[in-house]
Design a protein around this motif. Structure first.
Motif, PDB file in Angstrom:
ATOM      1  N   GLU A  78     -30.784   2.728  28.284  1.00  0.00           N
ATOM      2  CA  GLU A  78     -30.015   3.021  27.025  1.00  0.00           C
ATOM      3  C   GLU A  78     -28.739   2.681  27.079  1.00  0.00           C
ATOM      4  OE1 GLU A  78     -30.640   7.215  26.780  1.00  0.00           O
ATOM      5  OE2 GLU A  78     -32.138   6.956  25.396  1.00  0.00           O
ATOM      6  N   ARG A  79     -27.792   2.662  28.281  1.00  0.00           N
ATOM      7  CA  ARG A  79     -26.346   2.331  28.524  1.00  0.00           C
ATOM      8  C   ARG A  79     -26.184   1.060  29.266  1.00  0.00           C
ATOM      9  NH1 ARG A  79     -23.356   6.981  28.034  1.00  0.00           N
ATOM     10  NH2 ARG A  79     -24.466   8.789  28.186  1.00  0.00           N
ATOM     11  N   THR A  80     -27.079  -0.161  28.512  1.00  0.00           N
ATOM     12  CA  THR A  80     -26.742  -1.387  28.873  1.00  0.00           C
ATOM     13  C   THR A  80     -27.085  -2.296  27.646  1.00  0.00           C
ATOM     14  OG1 THR A  80     -29.370  -1.821  29.002  1.00  0.00           O
ATOM     15  CG2 THR A  80     -28.269  -1.233  31.042  1.00  0.00           C
ATOM     16  N   ARG A 121     -25.115   5.780  24.844  1.00  0.00           N
ATOM     17  CA  ARG A 121     -26.628   5.847  24.805  1.00  0.00           C
ATOM     18  C   ARG A 121     -27.377   4.614  23.818  1.00  0.00           C
ATOM     19  NH1 ARG A 121     -27.192  12.061  25.642  1.00  0.00           N
ATOM     20  NH2 ARG A 121     -27.439  11.948  27.693  1.00  0.00           N
ATOM     21  N   GLN A 122     -26.148   4.242  22.808  1.00  0.00           N
ATOM     22  CA  GLN A 122     -26.722   3.376  21.950  1.00  0.00           C
ATOM     23  C   GLN A 122     -26.412   1.683  22.409  1.00  0.00           C
ATOM     24  OE1 GLN A 122     -25.555   6.258  20.795  1.00  0.00           O
ATOM     25  NE2 GLN A 122     -27.507   7.027  20.699  1.00  0.00           N
ATOM     26  N   GLY A 123     -25.765   1.740  23.553  1.00  0.00           N
ATOM     27  CA  GLY A 123     -25.395   0.287  23.994  1.00  0.00           C
ATOM     28  C   GLY A 123     -23.978  -0.040  23.528  1.00  0.00           C
ATOM     29  N   ARG A 124     -23.139   0.847  22.889  1.00  0.00           N
ATOM     30  CA  ARG A 124     -21.951   0.714  22.101  1.00  0.00           C
ATOM     31  C   ARG A 124     -20.758   0.814  23.095  1.00  0.00           C
ATOM     32  NH1 ARG A 124     -23.788   4.054  17.405  1.00  0.00           N
ATOM     33  NH2 ARG A 124     -22.859   5.568  18.896  1.00  0.00           N
ATOM     34  N   ILE A 125     -19.713   0.113  22.955  1.00  0.00           N
ATOM     35  CA  ILE A 125     -18.522   0.199  24.184  1.00  0.00           C
ATOM     36  C   ILE A 125     -17.813   1.632  23.568  1.00  0.00           C
ATOM     37  CG2 ILE A 125     -16.396  -0.654  24.615  1.00  0.00           C
ATOM     38  CD1 ILE A 125     -17.392  -3.302  24.356  1.00  0.00           C
TER      39      ILE A 125
END
Length: 183
Positions: A87-89, A124-128
């Motif tokens: 999730e963190r990618t 967790r949504q892949g946002r910075i």
């Protein structure tokens, strides 16, 4: 006078400990830059896409660093302490960044003691997301050192931190780190 010296010594120790913590996180990120699993299905990138230094892009001419790598098979954490997972990618890559910004949330009239070291990672949504790691950082300088061996594909970086209490103390510290995983 003795009390003043004692306070100065304690501040110096606290700033040095904060800098060591920053070096540990930045060094770990540099060493992980470009890591790929043996059975990776991701298209390999050029080495410069896994680690990027942006010169004079932050507070008082500080540099910033952005590192990318794949998830390892073990348990890894980002610079904030979040466990890294799919999730963190973003496009299968973890992202970690470090920069110095003007200190946020300082009350009006309060003397600012340097800038804030910011850690950049993915939520967790892949946002910075940006989180303050510490205050009291005057500057972060990152210099790529030249490696003399012709066969060397790894890069060497000198990381310098200038720490301050905003008054009397200005402490310059530096460490050198090498990448280990560049293609």
């Amino acid at each position: 006078f003795i009390m003043t010296k004692q306070i100065e010594t304690e501040k110096r120790q606290a700033l040095t400990a904060e800098a060591e913590r920053a070096f540990e996180l930045i060094g770990r990120a540099i060493r992980m830059a470009g890591y790929r699993k043996i059975n990776s299905t991701l298209q390999p990138k050029h080495a410069n896409q896994y680690i990027e230094v942006q010169k004079k892009s932050g507070y008082q001419g500080s540099d910033s660093l952005i590192v990318q790598h794949e998830l390892s098979t073990g348990v890894d954490f980002d610079c904030i302490g979040n466990e890294l997972n799919k999730e963190r990618t973003q496009n299968g890559l973890v992202r970690q960044g470090f920069r110095v910004d003007r200190q946020a949330s300082v009350a009006k009239g309060v003397k600012v003691n340097g800038g804030s070291l910011i850690c950049q990672s993915l939520d967790r949504q892949g946002r910075i997301q940006n989180k303050t790691l510490m205050n009291g950082v005057n500057s972060l300088l990152i210099e790529e050192l030249s490696v003399t061996e012709k066969s060397a594909i790894q890069k060497l970086f000198k990381v310098s931190l200038q720490m301050t209490d905003g008054a009397r103390l200005n402490i310059g510290l530096e460490r050198t780190f090498s990448t280990r995983n560049l293609p």
